[in-house]
Design a protein around this motif. Sequence first.
Motif, PDB file in Angstrom:
ATOM      1  N   GLU A  55       2.720  12.851  -2.517  1.00 24.75           N
ATOM      2  CA  GLU A  55       1.709  11.793  -2.417  1.00 24.75           C
ATOM      3  C   GLU A  55       2.322  10.390  -2.403  1.00 24.75           C
ATOM      4  O   GLU A  55       1.596   9.400  -2.487  1.00 24.75           O
ATOM      5  N   GLY A  56       3.630  10.314  -2.376  1.00 25.22           N
ATOM      6  CA  GLY A  56       4.248   8.985  -2.290  1.00 25.22           C
ATOM      7  C   GLY A  56       4.261   8.210  -3.592  1.00 25.22           C
ATOM      8  O   GLY A  56       4.378   6.986  -3.577  1.00 25.22           O
ATOM      9  N   TRP A  57       4.134   8.905  -4.691  1.00 23.93           N
ATOM     10  CA  TRP A  57       4.188   8.199  -5.980  1.00 23.93           C
ATOM     11  C   TRP A  57       5.616   7.799  -6.337  1.00 23.93           C
ATOM     12  O   TRP A  57       5.828   6.962  -7.204  1.00 23.93           O
ATOM     13  N   VAL A  58       6.576   8.483  -5.735  1.00 23.08           N
ATOM     14  CA  VAL A  58       7.989   8.128  -5.923  1.00 23.08           C
ATOM     15  C   VAL A  58       8.573   7.928  -4.522  1.00 23.08           C
ATOM     16  O   VAL A  58       7.981   8.357  -3.531  1.00 23.08           O
ATOM     17  N   PRO A  59       9.739   7.285  -4.410  1.00 23.64           N
ATOM     18  CA  PRO A  59      10.304   7.056  -3.073  1.00 23.64           C
ATOM     19  C   PRO A  59      10.406   8.355  -2.278  1.00 23.64           C
ATOM     20  O   PRO A  59      10.621   9.439  -2.833  1.00 23.64           O
ATOM     21  N   LYS A  60      10.247   8.199  -0.974  1.00 24.96           N
ATOM     22  CA  LYS A  60      10.093   9.348  -0.089  1.00 24.96           C
ATOM     23  C   LYS A  60      11.188  10.393  -0.241  1.00 24.96           C
ATOM     24  O   LYS A  60      10.923  11.605  -0.272  1.00 24.96           O
TER      25      LYS A  60
ATOM     26  N   PRO B 243       1.330   3.544  -1.094  1.00 24.09           N
ATOM     27  CA  PRO B 243       1.792   4.483  -2.110  1.00 24.09           C
ATOM     28  C   PRO B 243       2.931   3.913  -2.939  1.00 24.09           C
ATOM     29  O   PRO B 243       2.983   4.116  -4.122  1.00 24.09           O
ATOM     30  N   SER B 247       3.470   3.688  -7.095  1.00 26.68           N
ATOM     31  CA  SER B 247       4.345   4.669  -7.727  1.00 26.68           C
ATOM     32  C   SER B 247       5.006   4.154  -8.983  1.00 26.68           C
ATOM     33  O   SER B 247       5.504   4.936  -9.777  1.00 26.68           O
ATOM     34  N   SER B 249       7.756   2.816  -9.081  1.00 31.27           N
ATOM     35  CA  SER B 249       9.130   3.269  -9.036  1.00 31.27           C
ATOM     36  C   SER B 249      10.135   2.129  -8.840  1.00 31.27           C
ATOM     37  O   SER B 249      11.322   2.367  -8.804  1.00 31.27           O
TER      38      SER B 249
END
Lengths: 251, 251
Positions: A55-60, B243, B247, B249
């Motif tokens: 879901e893109g919550w962290v880098p791809k 996103p 995140s 992040s």
Amino acid sequence: MSRWGIVVATKKGDFILVNYVCRVKETGEIVESTMGEGHPHEEHPHEPLLVVVGEGWVPKGLDEALEGVEVGQRLEVEVPPSKGFGERDLSKVRLLPLRRFTREGVNPTPGMQVEVNGRPAIVRSVGAGRVQVDFNHPLAGKTLLYEVTVEKALRTRAEKVKALIHRRLPSVDLEKLGLKITPKEVAVELPEESFFLEGLQLAKRQISSDIQKYIPGIVETSFIERFKAAEASSEQSQGQGSPREDSGSSP
Amino acid sequence: MSRWGIVVATKKGDFILVNYVCRVKETGEIVESTMGEGHPHEEHPHEPLLVVVGEGWVPKGLDEALEGVEVGQRLEVEVPPSKGFGERDLSKVRLLPLRRFTREGVNPTPGMQVEVNGRPAIVRSVGAGRVQVDFNHPLAGKTLLYEVTVEKALRTRAEKVKALIHRRLPSVDLEKLGLKITPKEVAVELPEESFFLEGLQLAKRQISSDIQKYIPGIVETSFIERFKAAEASSEQSQGQGSPREDSGSSP
């Protein structure tokens, strides 16, 4: 491993809790960690982070690596700029007159974080009445090394709902939360101490939105706040002031 | 008159809606009115005011006069300072140095409303580097004349609960309110457009407190806010950002 001993790999949309340390490959500098300083959610600096896979919550680059792994698995993931914070863009490096800073009482030095027209930037160099300022993301152009462990997969809807609430309202004690989940609806009863949290209404909307997006079938989320008599009367004696103040009768 | 034709007089604790005009006896000046400018609740400037008889919501002299009257009755009530806003206290009139005002850019003139150490006051006179300032309530020492009509008595618990909600949340459409009243509990479902009202959480606490104080038997008031899927998804497309922003992040 599931309880029948079958290995269950994560897939897109799964809720997992991860611990990780993120380093810059070139220098080894730690830029983020779920196990101490630099935790992405500072309220609980030693807590694994909720990720909904894909879901893109962290880098791809990290997100992709989290698909198909098992609970307990430890990964080392190298994330190039193209799947991290992007390449450095030289057009985002600018020369600005020094007096733009000095007239606001700022004495720029290399490495200083500044804000220019509301955008964050880093001072690269200062000289001859000019300042070189870099608007690139501090991690742009960097290759990142993640050491990640998948600590847990959240399987039940109750676990997932709680994790989504915790993400937006980290200070609310989940033990005190009332939760009723039917196939289409989630009802959340908030504990009294949360009624006056800053940003509560926005958090409710975000939680509703998250629940309805990430938990299939849910079409309505409601929040319930109960005010009981005992509490209300202690409030009265503290906060209500004299009857006249209350009457609104002064012109 | 009740529906059997028996005249029912108001008594302490009754919920009534009144219209009134309040004048200063000496000058005839209108200082408050429920029928236009000077309405005590400015959001609905042509609306009768809710009074719970005998609870001090209006000055004492008026409150006392509202006991034992009938719906439809019109009263003229003279309220002396002792049962209104008190006698004028000469010790509340002070001389202050003019420069206290000028250094804050205020040029005081007689009649001007000012604030001194957070307390409202009125400038009485200015001269020779000094300013005479009056901290008395503007209506202290005044005899007030009320022309009052009792427009309605609220008899059912639903009517009373709605009126208490309206008093604290005047902008909420009562038609859109969900209300469930049992002998001990009131459950209020708020319409979606009220979720982001300023001061909503405080108003909920006040409403709970009012309901439990003025409606016998009620020991719990709960508020319910429903977020439905359609609304949530339109929020998402507007407000959630990329996103990566979401995140957390970035270090």
